[in-house]
Design a protein around this motif. Structure first.
Motif, PDB file in Angstrom:
ATOM      1  N   ARG A 183      51.880  53.275  51.984  1.00 38.52           N
ATOM      2  CA  ARG A 183      53.122  53.946  52.508  1.00 38.52           C
ATOM      3  C   ARG A 183      54.372  54.624  51.564  1.00 38.52           C
ATOM      4  O   ARG A 183      54.719  55.452  51.125  1.00 38.52           O
ATOM      5  N   GLY A 210      43.202  44.097  60.133  1.00 35.80           N
ATOM      6  CA  GLY A 210      44.340  42.667  60.616  1.00 35.80           C
ATOM      7  C   GLY A 210      43.399  42.339  61.781  1.00 35.80           C
ATOM      8  O   GLY A 210      44.407  41.616  62.506  1.00 35.80           O
ATOM      9  N   ARG A 262      39.708  45.069  72.402  1.00 38.68           N
ATOM     10  CA  ARG A 262      40.383  45.855  72.044  1.00 38.68           C
ATOM     11  C   ARG A 262      39.964  46.396  70.238  1.00 38.68           C
ATOM     12  O   ARG A 262      40.585  47.585  69.738  1.00 38.68           O
ATOM     13  N   CYS A 300      45.375  39.288  57.026  1.00 42.70           N
ATOM     14  CA  CYS A 300      47.031  39.547  56.978  1.00 42.70           C
ATOM     15  C   CYS A 300      47.108  40.262  56.281  1.00 42.70           C
ATOM     16  O   CYS A 300      48.148  41.035  56.298  1.00 42.70           O
ATOM     17  N   GLN A 301      47.222  39.340  54.508  1.00 43.97           N
ATOM     18  CA  GLN A 301      47.728  40.469  53.374  1.00 43.97           C
ATOM     19  C   GLN A 301      47.218  41.648  53.459  1.00 43.97           C
ATOM     20  O   GLN A 301      47.688  42.507  52.810  1.00 43.97           O
ATOM     21  N   PHE A 309      48.480  48.343  54.289  1.00 45.04           N
ATOM     22  CA  PHE A 309      49.809  49.573  54.523  1.00 45.04           C
ATOM     23  C   PHE A 309      50.961  49.609  53.538  1.00 45.04           C
ATOM     24  O   PHE A 309      51.444  51.479  53.615  1.00 45.04           O
ATOM     25  N   VAL A 310      51.376  49.083  52.602  1.00 46.50           N
ATOM     26  CA  VAL A 310      52.721  49.079  51.728  1.00 46.50           C
ATOM     27  C   VAL A 310      52.054  50.448  50.951  1.00 46.50           C
ATOM     28  O   VAL A 310      52.724  51.052  50.797  1.00 46.50           O
ATOM     29  N   TYR A 354      45.804  49.491  59.136  1.00 51.80           N
ATOM     30  CA  TYR A 354      46.703  48.192  59.124  1.00 51.80           C
ATOM     31  C   TYR A 354      45.778  47.624  60.448  1.00 51.80           C
ATOM     32  O   TYR A 354      45.708  46.285  60.122  1.00 51.80           O
ATOM     33  N   LEU A 355      45.689  48.108  61.820  1.00 46.33           N
ATOM     34  CA  LEU A 355      45.436  46.820  62.647  1.00 46.33           C
ATOM     35  C   LEU A 355      43.929  46.517  62.575  1.00 46.33           C
ATOM     36  O   LEU A 355      43.591  45.296  62.755  1.00 46.33           O
ATOM     37  N   LEU A 409      47.425  53.927  60.523  1.00 50.73           N
ATOM     38  CA  LEU A 409      47.959  52.675  61.672  1.00 50.73           C
ATOM     39  C   LEU A 409      47.204  51.595  61.953  1.00 50.73           C
ATOM     40  O   LEU A 409      46.583  50.646  62.169  1.00 50.73           O
ATOM     41  N   LYS A 464      35.487  37.466  70.417  1.00 51.89           N
ATOM     42  CA  LYS A 464      36.048  37.753  71.757  1.00 51.89           C
ATOM     43  C   LYS A 464      37.570  39.249  71.695  1.00 51.89           C
ATOM     44  O   LYS A 464      37.339  39.512  73.155  1.00 51.89           O
ATOM     45  N   SER A 465      38.005  39.463  71.275  1.00 48.84           N
ATOM     46  CA  SER A 465      38.568  40.956  71.731  1.00 48.84           C
ATOM     47  C   SER A 465      37.976  41.668  71.347  1.00 48.84           C
ATOM     48  O   SER A 465      38.449  42.611  70.506  1.00 48.84           O
ATOM     49  N   TYR A 469      48.701  43.956  55.128  1.00 51.43           N
ATOM     50  CA  TYR A 469      49.929  44.725  54.834  1.00 51.43           C
ATOM     51  C   TYR A 469      49.836  44.915  53.844  1.00 51.43           C
ATOM     52  O   TYR A 469      50.492  46.301  53.557  1.00 51.43           O
ATOM     53  N   PHE A 484      43.145  38.475  62.545  1.00 50.71           N
ATOM     54  CA  PHE A 484      45.451  37.651  62.214  1.00 50.71           C
ATOM     55  C   PHE A 484      45.063  36.644  61.758  1.00 50.71           C
ATOM     56  O   PHE A 484      46.067  36.138  61.749  1.00 50.71           O
ATOM     57  N   GLU A 485      44.514  36.040  62.994  1.00 48.96           N
ATOM     58  CA  GLU A 485      44.438  35.158  62.477  1.00 48.96           C
ATOM     59  C   GLU A 485      44.752  33.832  61.209  1.00 48.96           C
ATOM     60  O   GLU A 485      44.712  32.958  61.167  1.00 48.96           O
TER      61      GLU A 485
END
Lengths: 608, 492
Positions: free
Chosen positions: A175, A155, A115, A164-165, A171-172, A151-152, A148, A111-112, A168, A158-159
């Motif tokens: 970083r 995830g 996006r 999600c993990q 990204f870290v 990352y997006l 970025l 459905k997304s 994250y 993201f539900e």
């Protein structure tokens, strides 16, 4: 020409912005068509641009707008289109176009989807920004931008907890690399006096070696995170939680090669630093070997390919260590095509297998999905370096130059062993997926994926098959211009290929026949197998030495310090002190006259 | 023409005019009219200050729009206003944020709206006075007066532990201010003047400078707040109402950094240089410590409050590098952080308004339930991390460059913020934006109303604009150059 480059750059951004902004107003198909066609136009223009740049010989540079205004430190939004950029433009837009096309079908029921398409296009823009920028700070913008988007997109679902993990973590870890990269940029500014590539390269002779060493070393660590080199690779396997087209575009073909690109871009400075080059060579070789061994023992289809990516990035790093930058770029290009092909085929397999990722549990595929079968075969063969496919030329070129470099022997041997490993895990993957009947896979009805999903596979198969043959002379020439003429005995030229092919055939037989001896071998090698399956325990190690202490410090130590030290002796201490003081003062006021007389006497004595 | 109009006085007094109007409103219509009057007042003030910014000569580093009236020579008390390339941006920031806050308070505040609006307008006026004043005594009065409206904002509309929070907040800052007052009095005895421009020329011995610097340092360090003087901040934030938090983080904290750059550094260069290394060490400790604290918080507001402490630590480190990069970066980061932290507190306030909880564990899946909210919160989170294209990136890079000029170790320590901010901010977003919507607290949330998204996106737009084209840095640099050259002398 400037107009063409600007169109190439900003069309994907436009597609992304438009489809995201109007995601409620239009039907999802509009966004899909918009993003895909914009990237498609970009791709066509990239070919035009590459041709023009090649015939014109010589980069073009232009400034778009001012960015940072500070006297002595003014930075513009500026672009530099040279042959390196043009090649990257073609690769990025072509793979991106294929992935866009593929996603319109693969993500049809999500459905997304709008996006998703919008993020993909945004990613394409950021990647193009990265490869076309004329100064380091702007390159960093693209660098962070692709991070970025990665990352997006990791995830994206993201539900669920896994993505999600994973996002994250990605990204870290990235970083951490960025920390070194940004420091490197700062050091580069202080030592070179500018952040423009052209000026840095012009002034490189005036700069002391150890300053250049610092800059390049810091960049290298940044590149290690982005390009998933050993030690900072831990985010890449987890990134497979994202949708498969994302893995194909970002975590195989383009973003993960940004680190390689950075070092190639910075090669005029990097070239002379021998110690650092040796380090890079070894890191690359180790990564190639490490990821190859780990891929042997993985069971998740996408993770096997992810480790394969990691391993191939190791090869590119080796080429950079051997100062054969064109060879690194060559492998980057061929790898982008065949790895994207491999991932998209894997996506086709996964969707046909109803979302099953575990290669051991695949249903009996056989030849029921012939196009997918053939595409996967082409991808695998190109990966292991079968003669005359694209991977063969680029990987051979790398190994030959490594052999010729001064520190060459050990990395070369590791590289050749990794070639064998590549062949073995590829064949294992292939046989497990398509010939699972031998292991008693369920025989279920399987239809070929829809036509629109196979078109991008076909598009990617063409360069995977042929690009090596056509481009090899140019890249070999470029490498020889850089290093020196490559002279190798004939047998050594064929050694890696021979090993790869014989491994492929032997292990095809072994896996296909399901030799009992194989099972025994695995049993015998139990601890080793466990070691490999746990990815050499990197995650556990980091959990113990970094994550847990950090959580302990944050959760226990710091709050304790806050209440027991700062508040106790700070404001509360002050308040208590004052109240105690006033209690003491009030005790003095006894009301008895002789006490007051005594105080007066004391004070006058002090006064005298 | 503009020279003859006391434009700064008008800007400072306009909010007071709004206060007067507010008090005159008929009781029956108090709420509605008060909202309108206050909103109009703040918008007009904002428009006027934008007009001033357009008239401002950005290449000139000196003070412009100067107004001077002698009030009492004996106490050195003058009415002396002026804008330079630093204070201009703080004036704009103040007017912008207060406008947003009034817009938001108009529906976030349920009781006693009129009094709340009066306090906000008073706060605006005092802040503007503090940023424009060129007389040390006048600055001190405004600096202190800011506490009064904030005291009531937290004390009246705050949470359960508001009394403790207000007293902690008040006592902490008063303690620092008293030390500064002593310093000011001593300075007056030395120079017989408190005029900023005269004080700059005042010759002080090294010993005097050191003591005076220390007396100013505590006032500003507590306000900033620097570790270990920060513990009033999380408490005050958690108890403050949403718009109170926005102003506290966005503007009040900036008074500390502004004070350093405007007064403590140019007036006492030798003293500042003498204490620079310890202050930088404190800043680094504060950065790491506050990041750790932020990571472990279970309360959203506390998390963002600690992230403010971490960001302000980066700023103080930038200030005490004493070079143009560090200082420009610090001022720019103050503006950036003012916008971003206000935006983040607004984000927290909006969900608090809907679901009535600050606890992180009560939330999840907001990005699915409220997509527009999810996007704006994500953008602000990324801006707080300092991703490129946001104002924070350029500012942080300047600070890293400035620190590098002092030493590589400092640069690498301050760059730690790059990693740490991602660790705690994304952890926050992961826990409340992502995940499933299965917590009982978060049910039936509606997405942002137009004024909510207008407020958030206008903040985001400015953050992006300043990151893509750094137009403020030119005038900031011009105004900082005299300070930097003073330091080059002091080093010699």
């Amino acid at each position: 020409m400037i107009a063409i480059s600007l169109f190439i750059l900003f069309l994907p951004l436009l597609g992304s912005a438009v489809s995201y902004a109007f995601r409620r107003s239009f039907r999802a198909q509009v966004a899909q068509v918009a993003t895909t066609s914009f990237v498609g136009i970009s791709c066509l223009l990239s070919f035009v641009l590459a041709y023009t740049v090649y015939t014109q010989k010589g980069p073009i540079q232009f400034v778009l707008a001012p960015w940072v205004l500070l006297s002595g430190f003014s930075i513009n939004w500026s672009f530099s289109i040279d042959i390196l950029t043009a090649v990257m433009f073609v690769v990025v837009t072509f793979v991106s176009f294929c992935v866009h096309l593929y996603s319109t079908n693969y993500m049809k029921f999500d459905k997304s989807i709008v996006r998703f398409m919008s993020y993909l296009s945004l990613f394409t823009f950021m990647m193009l920004l990265l490869v076309s920028s004329a100064n380091l700070l702007q390159l960093f913008v693209g660098w962070e931008g692709v991070g970025l988007c990665s990352y997006l997109l990791i995830g994206f679902w993201f539900e669920k907890d896994g993505p999600c993990q994973a996002s994250y973590k990605a990204f870290v870890v990235n970083r951490i690399g960025d920390f070194f990269f940004i420091l490197g940029i700062a050091v580069a500014y202080v030592s070179f006096g500018s952040l423009d590539f052209s000026e840095i390269f012009a002034h490189k002779a005036d700069v002391q070696d150890h300053a250049a060493m610092w800059v390049c070393g810091l960049f290298f660590i940044g590149a290690m995170a982005k390009s998933a080199q050993i030690g900072l690779h831990v985010w890449l396997p987890d990134a497979m939680e994202g949708p498969t087209p994302v893995s194909a575009l970002i975590h195989a073909a383009t973003m993960v090669t940004a680190g390689i690109f950075l070092l190639v871009r910075f090669s005029p400075v990097l070239n002379g630093l021998e110690t650092l080059n040796t380090i890079i060579l070894y890191v690359g070789a180790l990564t190639a070997f490490y990821a190859g061994t780990v891929a042997l023992a993985q069971n998740d289809l996408k993770r096997i390919i992810a480790f394969s990516t990691c391993s191939q990035l190791g090869y590119m790093m080796m080429a950079i260590g051997a100062t054969a930058y064109s060879a690194a770029l060559f492998h980057l290009v061929t790898h982008a095509f065949f790895k994207a092909l491999l991932f998209l085929s894997a996506g086709s397999v996964i969707s046909l297998a109803k979302g099953e990722h575990d290669v051991r549990k695949m249903p009996e595929f056989g030849f029921k999905a012939p196009v997918t079968y053939i595409m996967m075969l082409i991808g695998s063969l190109a990966l292991i370096g079968a003669p005359f496919l694209s991977g063969y030329y680029s990987k051979d070129l790398i190994l030959e130059t490594v052999m010729q470099s001064k520190v060459g022997m050990i990395p070369y041997v590791i590289g050749v062993i990794s070639v064998a490993l590549t062949a073995i895990y590829s064949v294992r993957l292939f046989v497990y997926v398509f010939h699972s009947k031998a292991r008693g896979g369920d025989s279920v009805e399987i239809n070929e994926s829809p036509f629109m999903m196979l078109v991008p596979l076909g598009l990617l198969a063409i360069p995977s098959l042929g690009i090596g043959y056509f481009l090899a002379p140019y890249f070999t020439e470029a490498v020889e211009g850089m290093v020196h003429t490559i002279i190798l005995p004939e047998w050594q030229k064929w050694l890696p290929t021979g090993i790869a092919c014989s491994c492929f055939l032997v292990f095809f037989y072994i896996f296909y026949r399901q030799k009992a001896s194989l099972g025994q071998l695995v049993k015998l090698a139990g601890p080793v197998h466990k070691f490999l399956a746990s990815k050499w325990y990197f995650d556990e190690l980091y959990s113990w030495i970094i994550v847990k202490p950090f959580q302990f410090m944050a959760g226990k130590m710091a709050p304790l310090f806050e209440t027991k030290v700062i508040d106790r002796y700070g404001p509360n201490g002050l308040a208590r002190f004052i109240s105690v003081l006033f209690q003491m003062v009030s005790k003095i006021q006894t009301g008895a006259m002789y006490h007051y007389m005594f105080y007066m006497l004391c004070l006058s004595l002090i006064h005298i | 023409m503009l020279k003859e109009i006391p434009i700064l006085t008008i800007i400072i007094l306009l909010p007071i005019l709004g206060v007067i109007f507010n008090t005159l409103i008929n009781k029956d219509l108090a709420e509605e009219n008060s909202k309108k009057v206050s909103l109009w007042t703040s918008f007009v003030t904002l428009a006027l200050s934008i007009f001033v910014a357009c008239q401002f000569d950005h290449a000139d580093g000196g003070f412009q729009f100067i107004e001077y009236t002698l009030i009492n020579k004996l106490m050195g008390f003058e009415y002396h206003l002026g804008l330079d390339g630093i204070s201009l941006w703080f004036v704009l920031l103040t007017n912008f944020l207060v406008s947003i806050c009034i817009l938001m308070s108009a529906y976030l505040i349920k009781v006693n709206v009129r009094f709340y609006m009066i306090l906000l307008l008073m706060l605006q006026s005092f802040l503007l006075a503090a940023f424009c004043s060129l007389n040390l005594l006048m600055f001190f009065v405004a600096f202190e007066a800011v506490l009064i409206p904030m005291f009531f904002i937290i004390g009246v509309w705050g949470g359960e532990r508001r009394i403790y929070a207000t007293f902690k907040f008040f006592l902490y800052t008063m303690t620092g201010s008293i030390l500064m007052l002593i310093g000011i009095v001593y300075l007056y005895t030395q120079g017989e003047t408190l005029n900023y421009q005269d004080l700059l020329l005042l010759k002080l011995t090294d010993g005097q400078q050191k003591w005076l610097f220390l007396s100013f340092f505590f006032a500003f360090a507590i306000k900033t707040p620097m570790w270990p003087f920060h513990s009033w901040l999380p408490e005050a934030h958690v108890q403050a109402p949403t718009t109170g938090s926005m102003l506290l983080a966005g503007l009040l904290l900036k008074l500390g950094g502004y004070g350093f750059i405007r007064f403590a550094l140019p007036l006492f260069p030798v003293g500042a240089l003498y204490f620079s290394k310890p202050i930088m060490i404190i800043s680094v400790i504060g950065l790491v410590y506050a990041s750790l604290m932020a990571f472990a918080q279970k309360d959203m507001k506390k998390l963002i409050a600690y992230s403010s402490v971490a960001h302000m630590a980066v700023i103080t480190l930038g200030i005490f590098t004493f070079n143009i990069f560090g200082l420009t970066g610090a001022v720019y980061q103050m503006i950036g952080h003012g916008l971003v932290s206000a935006g983040l507190f607004l984000c927290v306030g909006l969900v608090y308004f809907r679901f009535g909880s600050h606890r992180i564990s009560d939330y999840g899946g907001l990005a699915r339930m409220m997509p527009v909210y999810g996007v704006s919160f994500m953008l602000l989170t990324l801006a707080a991390i300092g991703l490129p294209l946001s104002i924070g990136f350029v500012a942080e890079f300047f600070i890293i460059l400035g620190a590098l000029k002092v030493g590589f170790v400092w640069a690498s320590l301050v760059a730690l913020g790059v990693i740490l901010s991602a660790v705690y901010m994304l952890s926050l977003y992961k826990n409340i934006g992502f995940g499933e919507m299965n917590t009982p607290h978060v049910q039936g949330g509606y997405d942002l109303k137009w004024y909510e998204s207008f407020s958030l996106f206008s903040i985001v737009a400015i953050v992006l604009a300043c990151g893509i084209h750094t137009f403020p840095t030119q005038s900031i640099e011009a105004s900082l150059t005299p300070t930097v050259s003073k330091y080059l002398e002091a080093v010699k």
